[in-house]
Design an enzyme around this catalytic site. Structure first.
Site, short mmCIF file in Angstrom:
data_model
loop_
_atom_site.label_atom_id
_atom_site.label_comp_id
_atom_site.label_asym_id
_atom_site.label_seq_id
_atom_site.Cartn_x
_atom_site.Cartn_y
_atom_site.Cartn_z
N LEU A 46 0.98 -1.30 0.12
CA LEU A 46 0.13 0.06 0.16
C LEU A 46 0.75 1.20 0.02
O LEU A 46 2.03 1.19 0.64
CB LEU A 46 -0.82 -0.08 1.28
CG LEU A 46 -1.87 -1.30 1.32
CD1 LEU A 46 -3.19 -0.93 2.53
CD2 LEU A 46 -2.25 -1.67 0.05
N GLY A 98 1.15 -5.07 1.14
CA GLY A 98 0.03 -5.32 0.40
C GLY A 98 0.31 -5.99 -0.93
O GLY A 98 -0.24 -6.54 -1.56
N ASN A 135 4.46 -7.56 6.57
CA ASN A 135 5.60 -7.09 7.45
C ASN A 135 5.03 -5.97 8.30
O ASN A 135 5.71 -5.15 8.65
CB ASN A 135 6.83 -6.53 6.74
CG ASN A 135 6.23 -5.48 5.49
OD1 ASN A 135 5.49 -5.44 5.04
ND2 ASN A 135 7.37 -4.70 5.77
N GLU A 136 3.88 -5.85 8.31
CA GLU A 136 3.06 -4.63 8.60
C GLU A 136 3.62 -4.17 10.21
O GLU A 136 3.51 -3.14 10.63
CB GLU A 136 1.47 -4.54 8.95
CG GLU A 136 0.88 -4.74 7.58
CD GLU A 136 0.97 -5.61 6.56
OE1 GLU A 136 1.55 -6.69 7.03
OE2 GLU A 136 0.23 -5.59 5.45
C1 LIG Z 1 -3.32 -1.47 7.72
C2 LIG Z 1 -2.48 -1.09 6.50
C3 LIG Z 1 -1.73 -2.14 5.91
C4 LIG Z 1 -0.73 -2.13 5.18
C5 LIG Z 1 -0.19 -2.84 4.31
C6 LIG Z 1 1.03 -2.25 3.44
O1 LIG Z 1 0.97 -2.61 2.43
S1 LIG Z 1 1.62 -0.84 4.17
C7 LIG Z 1 3.25 -0.59 3.16
C8 LIG Z 1 4.33 -1.72 3.43
N1 LIG Z 1 5.50 -1.65 2.38
C9 LIG Z 1 6.80 -1.68 2.81
O2 LIG Z 1 6.94 -1.85 4.01
C10 LIG Z 1 7.74 -1.39 1.86
C11 LIG Z 1 8.45 -0.60 2.19
N2 LIG Z 1 9.37 0.07 0.98
C12 LIG Z 1 10.69 -0.56 1.08
O3 LIG Z 1 11.06 -1.56 1.76
C13 LIG Z 1 11.49 -0.30 -0.22
O4 LIG Z 1 11.24 0.94 -0.68
C14 LIG Z 1 11.61 -1.29 -1.16
C15 LIG Z 1 10.17 -1.71 -1.62
C16 LIG Z 1 12.39 -2.63 -0.58
C17 LIG Z 1 12.27 -0.84 -2.49
O5 LIG Z 1 13.53 -0.45 -2.03
P1 LIG Z 1 14.52 0.63 -2.82
O6 LIG Z 1 15.94 0.82 -2.13
O7 LIG Z 1 14.64 0.05 -4.26
O8 LIG Z 1 13.58 1.86 -3.07
P2 LIG Z 1 13.47 3.01 -2.05
O9 LIG Z 1 13.41 2.32 -0.67
O10 LIG Z 1 14.51 4.00 -2.26
O11 LIG Z 1 11.83 3.63 -2.48
C18 LIG Z 1 12.03 4.20 -3.65
C19 LIG Z 1 10.91 5.61 -3.37
O12 LIG Z 1 9.60 4.84 -3.04
C20 LIG Z 1 9.13 5.18 -1.75
N3 LIG Z 1 8.38 4.14 -1.24
C21 LIG Z 1 8.76 2.81 -0.93
N4 LIG Z 1 8.01 1.99 -0.57
C22 LIG Z 1 6.85 2.70 -0.55
C23 LIG Z 1 5.46 2.69 0.04
N5 LIG Z 1 4.88 1.45 0.20
N6 LIG Z 1 4.33 3.85 -0.10
C24 LIG Z 1 4.79 4.78 -0.55
N7 LIG Z 1 6.15 5.30 -0.93
C25 LIG Z 1 7.13 4.09 -1.03
C26 LIG Z 1 10.35 5.54 -0.90
O13 LIG Z 1 9.91 6.28 0.04
C27 LIG Z 1 11.33 6.28 -2.11
O14 LIG Z 1 10.56 7.61 -2.19
P3 LIG Z 1 11.52 8.70 -2.59
O15 LIG Z 1 10.70 10.17 -2.76
O16 LIG Z 1 12.26 8.37 -3.71
O17 LIG Z 1 12.49 8.93 -1.46
#
Ligand SMILES: CC/C=C/CC(=O)SCCNC(=O)CCNC(=O)[C@H](O)C(C)(C)COP(=O)(O)OP(=O)(O)OC[C@H]1O[C@@H](n2cnc3c(N)ncnc32)[C@H](O)[C@@H]1OP(=O)(O)O
Length: 301
Positions: A107, A152, A176-177
């Site tokens: 998400l 998500g 991993n929430e």
């Molecule tokens: C009750 C609600 C239930 C929730 C379910 C969910 O899905 S909550 C979301 C859980 N998601 C995560 O924990 C994943 C978080 N992201 C990461 O771990 C890493 O981004 C990932 C996916 C491993 C990729 O790593 P990478 O080093 O390739 O990219 P980076 O981390 O630099 O991310 C690039 C830009 O994307 C933004 N971003 C990453 N994940 C999310 C996200 N889930 N939502 C919004 N934005 C996200 C990140 O902040 C970076 O943004 P930037 O503006 O470029 O700094």
């Protein structure tokens, strides 16, 4: 089946406000489809008939950088799924990613952080709808998981009928929430329990496990782990096995197995939305999201 059909008008009602997503005109041949192959195009979702498999569509998620499930991305996914469900030439979908190394980052945190209750409610309705649309789809849905798939993204994978994961240790998958200081809603939990069993799900949910491919296979969160360059071809051959089964019998059986889980949400969608809005709006949860977003930024150095 009535349940699935019942969803369609609901989806239309749900989608009506979002159907104005710019560029979401579907059925338009995508660029480069000169050979007359009909593709559905929208900015973040490319749907192409699989040239090597009659009746199979490949749905490529392309919402860079991480296929985070924003409201607009969810809407385009829903519109494409509805189009495929209504197009009787398709019997199966392979869902995969066009973002290198990422299936979906789950998400979109920015849809839940610093947002007003009305937006959170609208967002959550779309999250519910995507899960219901995939989980109850009459089509065979196979996840060709070619990247990391947390939260998500894991839910989307679990909602498929079958999961093929690329054997890259970076491509972890799990709900991993808790690592974000939030909790997965009951229907995320239900799907994980249905897939890996109660004890394994209980442990994985509480500890926020992200399973690397070998562990994901062992625990059963994915069905197959293959070399990265064989994910798509493996998904295609598995699809052929599933499409060898008469559609009606397979669809009724899928509904028999999945309807009780889906019903738990369908019978309380509004309450679930209200619970989510109350939960995500808490100061403590907003603080957790802020800390997590900051960590993501710091990670980049
Ligand atoms: C009750 C609600 C239930 C929730 C379910 C969910 O899905 S909550 C979301 C859980 N998601 C995560 O924990 C994943 C978080 N992201 C990461 O771990 C890493 O981004 C990932 C996916 C491993 C990729 O790593 P990478 O080093 O390739 O990219 P980076 O981390 O630099 O991310 C690039 C830009 O994307 C933004 N971003 C990453 N994940 C999310 C996200 N889930 N939502 C919004 N934005 C996200 C990140 O902040 C970076 O943004 P930037 O503006 O470029 O700094």
């Amino acid at each position: 089946m009535a349940l699935t059909v019942g969803l369609r008008p609901l989806t239309r009602a749900l989608l009506r406000p979002w159907a104005r997503v710019p560029g979401a005109a579907l059925g338009r041949p995508a660029a480069g489809s000169g050979d007359g192959v009909r593709c559905f195009g929208s900015p973040r979702v490319l749907v192409e008939p699989d040239p090597a498999a009659v009746g199979v569509a490949v749905m490529k998620m392309r919402n860079p950088p991480v296929n985070s499930l924003s409201l607009e991305f969810l809407t385009e996914l829903l519109i494409s799924l509805e189009k495929l469900e209504n197009d009787k030439t398709f019997r199966g979908i392979i869902i995969t990613s066009d973002c290198p190394g990422i299936f979906s980052a789950g998400l979109d945190l920015l849809e839940m952080y610093g947002r007003d209750p009305a937006h959170c409610a609208e967002y959550w309705k779309a999250v519910q709808e995507l899960w219901l649309r995939v989980y109850l789809s009459n089509l065979v849905v196979i996840g060709a998981i070619n990247g990391i798939s947390p939260a998500g993204g894991c839910l989307l994978s679990l909602s498929c009928d079958y999961r093929v994961l690329a054997n890259n240790p970076k491509y972890a998958i799990g709900l991993n929430e808790t690592l974000l200081g939030i909790i997965a809603p009951f229907w995320f939990k239900d799907v994980l329990v249905n897939t890996i069993g109660h004890r394994a799900a209980e442990r994985a949910l509480q500890l926020g496990f992200l399973f690397p491919p070998s562990d994901a296979l062992q625990v059963g969160i994915v069905d197959q782990v293959v070399p990265e360059d064989q994910v798509q071809s493996t998904a295609r051959s598995v699809m052929a096995q599933w499409l060898a089964i008469p559609d009606h019998a397979r669809q009724l059986t899928k509904n028999l197995v999945r309807k009780p889980t889906a019903d738990r949400l369908l019978q309380q969608r509004d309450a679930d939305i209200q619970n989510f809005v109350r939960f995500i709006s808490r100061d403590s949860i907003q603080k957790s999201l802020h800390v997590y977003l900051e960590k993501l930024k710091q990670k980049k150095g």
